[in-house]
Design a protein around this motif. Structure first.
Motif, PDB file in Angstrom:
ATOM      1  N   GLY A  72       0.812  -1.212   0.000  1.00 22.30           N
ATOM      2  CA  GLY A  72       0.000   0.000   0.000  1.00 22.30           C
ATOM      3  C   GLY A  72       0.840   1.255   0.000  1.00 22.30           C
ATOM      4  N   ILE A  73       1.901   1.254   0.794  1.00 20.67           N
ATOM      5  CA  ILE A  73       2.807   2.401   0.825  1.00 20.67           C
ATOM      6  C   ILE A  73       3.491   2.572  -0.522  1.00 20.67           C
ATOM      7  N   ALA A  74       3.839   1.467  -1.153  1.00 21.86           N
ATOM      8  CA  ALA A  74       4.454   1.540  -2.481  1.00 21.86           C
ATOM      9  C   ALA A  74       3.505   2.192  -3.481  1.00 21.86           C
ATOM     10  N   SER A  75       2.203   1.873  -3.402  1.00 16.17           N
ATOM     11  CA  SER A  75       1.235   2.464  -4.330  1.00 16.17           C
ATOM     12  C   SER A  75       1.084   3.952  -4.091  1.00 16.17           C
ATOM     13  N   ILE A  76       1.132   4.370  -2.815  1.00 15.29           N
ATOM     14  CA  ILE A  76       1.055   5.793  -2.506  1.00 15.29           C
ATOM     15  C   ILE A  76       2.295   6.512  -3.020  1.00 15.29           C
ATOM     16  N   ALA A  77       3.464   5.913  -2.830  1.00 14.69           N
ATOM     17  CA  ALA A  77       4.713   6.518  -3.315  1.00 14.69           C
ATOM     18  C   ALA A  77       4.685   6.662  -4.829  1.00 14.69           C
ATOM     19  N   ASP A  78       4.143   5.658  -5.517  1.00 14.66           N
ATOM     20  CA  ASP A  78       4.028   5.751  -6.977  1.00 14.66           C
ATOM     21  C   ASP A  78       3.092   6.883  -7.369  1.00 14.66           C
ATOM     22  N   ALA A  79       2.020   7.063  -6.584  1.00 11.56           N
ATOM     23  CA  ALA A  79       1.057   8.119  -6.903  1.00 11.56           C
ATOM     24  C   ALA A  79       1.682   9.502  -6.753  1.00 11.56           C
ATOM     25  N   THR A  80       2.497   9.698  -5.717  1.00  8.50           N
ATOM     26  CA  THR A  80       3.105  11.003  -5.505  1.00  8.50           C
ATOM     27  C   THR A  80       4.056  11.379  -6.635  1.00  8.50           C
ATOM     28  N   SER A  81       4.586  10.382  -7.307  1.00 15.42           N
ATOM     29  CA  SER A  81       5.523  10.659  -8.396  1.00 15.42           C
ATOM     30  C   SER A  81       4.814  11.110  -9.672  1.00 15.42           C
ATOM     31  N   THR A  82       3.457  11.039  -9.696  1.00 19.31           N
ATOM     32  CA  THR A  82       2.731  11.410 -10.903  1.00 19.31           C
ATOM     33  C   THR A  82       2.478  12.905 -11.005  1.00 19.31           C
ATOM     34  N   GLY A  83       2.755  13.672  -9.970  1.00 20.98           N
ATOM     35  CA  GLY A  83       2.619  15.115 -10.087  1.00 20.98           C
ATOM     36  C   GLY A  83       1.921  15.769  -8.917  1.00 20.98           C
ATOM     37  N   ARG A  84       1.791  17.102  -9.023  1.00 25.98           N
ATOM     38  CA  ARG A  84       1.243  17.897  -7.928  1.00 25.98           C
ATOM     39  C   ARG A  84      -0.226  17.579  -7.662  1.00 25.98           C
ATOM     40  N   LEU A  85      -0.985  17.275  -8.692  1.00 20.63           N
ATOM     41  CA  LEU A  85      -2.402  16.979  -8.495  1.00 20.63           C
ATOM     42  C   LEU A  85      -2.591  15.734  -7.633  1.00 20.63           C
ATOM     43  N   ALA A  86      -1.768  14.714  -7.874  1.00 19.82           N
ATOM     44  CA  ALA A  86      -1.856  13.496  -7.069  1.00 19.82           C
ATOM     45  C   ALA A  86      -1.458  13.772  -5.624  1.00 19.82           C
ATOM     46  N   VAL A  87      -0.424  14.592  -5.434  1.00 19.21           N
ATOM     47  CA  VAL A  87      -0.001  14.931  -4.071  1.00 19.21           C
ATOM     48  C   VAL A  87      -1.110  15.680  -3.338  1.00 19.21           C
ATOM     49  N   LYS A  88      -1.750  16.632  -4.041  1.00 15.49           N
ATOM     50  CA  LYS A  88      -2.860  17.370  -3.433  1.00 15.49           C
ATOM     51  C   LYS A  88      -3.994  16.420  -3.053  1.00 15.49           C
ATOM     52  N   ALA A  89      -4.291  15.463  -3.939  1.00 16.25           N
ATOM     53  CA  ALA A  89      -5.346  14.495  -3.644  1.00 16.25           C
ATOM     54  C   ALA A  89      -5.006  13.669  -2.408  1.00 16.25           C
ATOM     55  N   LEU A  90      -3.765  13.220  -2.311  1.00 16.84           N
ATOM     56  CA  LEU A  90      -3.359  12.421  -1.155  1.00 16.84           C
ATOM     57  C   LEU A  90      -3.434  13.229   0.135  1.00 16.84           C
ATOM     58  N   ILE A  91      -3.120  14.513   0.068  1.00 18.17           N
ATOM     59  CA  ILE A  91      -3.233  15.371   1.257  1.00 18.17           C
ATOM     60  C   ILE A  91      -4.693  15.481   1.680  1.00 18.17           C
ATOM     61  N   VAL A  92      -5.586  15.674   0.705  1.00 16.76           N
ATOM     62  CA  VAL A  92      -7.022  15.733   1.017  1.00 16.76           C
ATOM     63  C   VAL A  92      -7.484  14.417   1.628  1.00 16.76           C
ATOM     64  N   PHE A  93      -7.058  13.295   1.051  1.00 16.84           N
ATOM     65  CA  PHE A  93      -7.410  11.984   1.606  1.00 16.84           C
ATOM     66  C   PHE A  93      -6.951  11.879   3.064  1.00 16.84           C
ATOM     67  N   ALA A  94      -5.707  12.308   3.323  1.00 13.92           N
ATOM     68  CA  ALA A  94      -5.134  12.174   4.660  1.00 13.92           C
ATOM     69  C   ALA A  94      -5.911  13.006   5.680  1.00 13.92           C
ATOM     70  N   VAL A  95      -6.242  14.243   5.311  1.00  8.42           N
ATOM     71  CA  VAL A  95      -6.982  15.115   6.229  1.00  8.42           C
ATOM     72  C   VAL A  95      -8.358  14.512   6.532  1.00  8.42           C
ATOM     73  N   LEU A  96      -9.046  14.065   5.499  1.00  5.84           N
ATOM     74  CA  LEU A  96     -10.370  13.466   5.695  1.00  5.84           C
ATOM     75  C   LEU A  96     -10.288  12.192   6.526  1.00  5.84           C
ATOM     76  N   LEU A  97      -9.217  11.404   6.335  1.00  2.00           N
ATOM     77  CA  LEU A  97      -9.061  10.160   7.077  1.00  2.00           C
ATOM     78  C   LEU A  97      -8.818  10.425   8.562  1.00  2.00           C
ATOM     79  N   VAL A  98      -7.984  11.419   8.861  1.00  2.00           N
ATOM     80  CA  VAL A  98      -7.740  11.780  10.260  1.00  2.00           C
ATOM     81  C   VAL A  98      -9.033  12.270  10.910  1.00  2.00           C
ATOM     82  N   PHE A  99      -9.753  13.123  10.190  1.00  2.00           N
ATOM     83  CA  PHE A  99     -11.040  13.608  10.719  1.00  2.00           C
ATOM     84  C   PHE A  99     -11.994  12.448  10.987  1.00  2.00           C
ATOM     85  N   ALA A 100     -12.066  11.509  10.035  1.00  2.00           N
ATOM     86  CA  ALA A 100     -12.982  10.373  10.186  1.00  2.00           C
ATOM     87  C   ALA A 100     -12.614   9.524  11.391  1.00  2.00           C
TER      88      ALA A 100
END
Length: 433
Positions: A72-100
């Motif tokens: 799972g961590i490998a898939s996230i690392a691969d996603a971050t390498s695809t660009g700023r939009l993916a990084v922004k999406a992962l940040i949104v996911f992380a914030v929502l996950l912590v809130f949840a």
């Protein structure tokens, strides 16, 4: 086609397990009323059969969780390498996950305060588990203080931690190991990723084998409960379904407000835009099966650009499952109340951290597999017995519907937030036509 076939098989299994649960409780209640041939020897044999099935599931937990976290961590690392939009999406996911995760504790504990478990029914149900074992585990769950909790996060001996079911320490080690592999050159990283992917798939195959015997195992466990608790155990199970489902429904309602405020879109438009995707999620219980309609509604009705929807929504289905910590913690907290395990601050931190990590690792697994693979590690981290989980697995089909609807709602909320700008009023303009 293959996915629909898998879904049909799992749906059939869910029905057979539910039937086994009802039959086991009824058979146990009947035996309690009229006696059982063989007396205590027969009861011991039934308990042993159920425990054998439970142990077969438990033996996969540590290797499966470790392997899923690394991949799972490998898939996230691969996603971050695809660009700023993916990084922004992962940040949104992380914030929502912590809130949840924070919401999960507040909602579950609040629901128990408003609508507590029936003490008489709970005591009857626990009579089918083993009061001595429950008391021992509850005693073992008592915290040695926050300092001891922090010191135990890093396992001095990962092998011993695995043997002792110190799941949070294993999770920390798996996360560190996973991120460490992303720093290796490709020729070294790839074999490691393939190895742990193979380990995860092998464990899933074993779990599938064990689940094929689920009707027998659940029948044995349910009959043991019915022998001691009678038909009154059904009341606790109905209460459990209501508590877990209400916790998830509460999160879904909050997501509407989050989309309106953070996603800058009208409440009515958002609700109307996501409704068809929620219907597909409700009927299929699959976020992946809902992906096409999610993309269509995001672009055509929610003012999300095609580029954003095409990246964020598949990424969300791959690594983001917001209802995982909410539902899984609701399950564990329910069991903690049943067994009398005290939920202290260190216990909450351990459970919350494990729930967030597990939510990434178990994304994409079939419902029956992900239930045990995600709930059991959290229970171990919080010191809660696992003995009731097979019975709860049998009635998971109802909360699982709300899990999927919640995940689809969160995915579309995240896509709207990542888009950033105010939603375009004209659907055709949003689609770039």
């Amino acid at each position: 086609m293959a996915q629909s076939r898998t879904a049909a098989v799992m749906s059939s299994l869910s029905l057979r397990v539910l039937v086994a649960l009802i039959a086991g409780l009824a058979a146990g209640a009947a035996a309690q009323a009229w006696g059982i041939p063989g007396g205590t020897a027969s009861v011991a044999a039934i308990d042993a059969l159920g425990q054998l099935w439970l142990n077969a599931l438990r033996m996969t937990i540590i290797p499966l969780v470790f392997a899923l976290l690394v991949t799972g961590i490998a898939s996230i690392a691969d996603a971050t390498s695809t660009g700023r939009l993916a990084v922004k999406a992962l940040i949104v996911f992380a914030v929502l996950l912590v809130f949840a995760t924070v919401y999960a504790f507040a909602a579950s504990m609040g629901l128990h305060a408003i609508w507590p478990i029936n003490i008489a029914e709970a005591q009857a149900l626990l009579g089918g588990i083993s009061p001595d074992q429950a008391a021992a585990v509850a005693e073992g769950a008592k915290s040695g203080g926050f300092g001891a909790f922090v010191a135990g996060l890093a396992p001095s001996n990962p092998i011993k931690a695995a043997a002792d079911d110190a799941i949070l320490a294993i999770v920390v080690f798996a996360i560190a190991f996973g991120f460490a592999t992303t720093r290796l050159p490709g020729r070294l990283r790839q074999p490691i990723a393939i190895f742990f992917e193979a380990v995860a798939q092998a464990m899933i195959v074993i779990v599938q084998w064990v689940l094929w015997a689920a009707p027998v195992g659940v029948f044995a466990l349910a009959m043991g409960v019915g022998l001691r608790a009678g038909i009154g155990a059904a009341g606790v199970l109905a209460h459990y379904i209501a508590i877990v489902s209400l916790a998830i429904i509460g999160l879904i309602l909050i997501l509407y407000a989050v989309a309106t405020l953070w996603g800058r879109i009208g409440l009515g438009r958002f609700a109307q835009g996501i409704a068809p995707a929620q219907v597909v999620a409700f009927s299929t219980q699959s976020s992946l099966a809902s992906l096409p309609i999610m993309v269509e509604r995001a672009v055509g009705r929610l003012g999300v650009s095609g580029a954003t929807a095409g990246l964020v929504l598949p990424l969300a289905v791959a690594v983001f499952r917001i209802t995982s910590p909410v539902a899984n913690l609701a399950v564990v907290i329910y069991c903690a109340h049943l067994f009398g395990v005290q939920i202290t601050l260190p216990v909450m931190v351990a459970g919350g951290l494990t729930a967030m990590a597990i939510s990434v690792g178990t994304v994409g697994l079939p419902g029956q597999i992900s239930f045990f693979a995600s709930v059991a590690p959290i229970a171990l981290a919080m010191g809660v017995p696992l003995e009731l989980l097979p019975l709860l697995l049998a009635v998971e089909v109802i909360p699982d519907i709300f899990r999927t609807v919640g995940n689809v709602t969160a995915d579309l909320t995240a896509a709207r937030i990542v888009e950033g700008r105010d939603a375009v009023a004209d659907p055709e303009a949003a689609a770039g036509i």
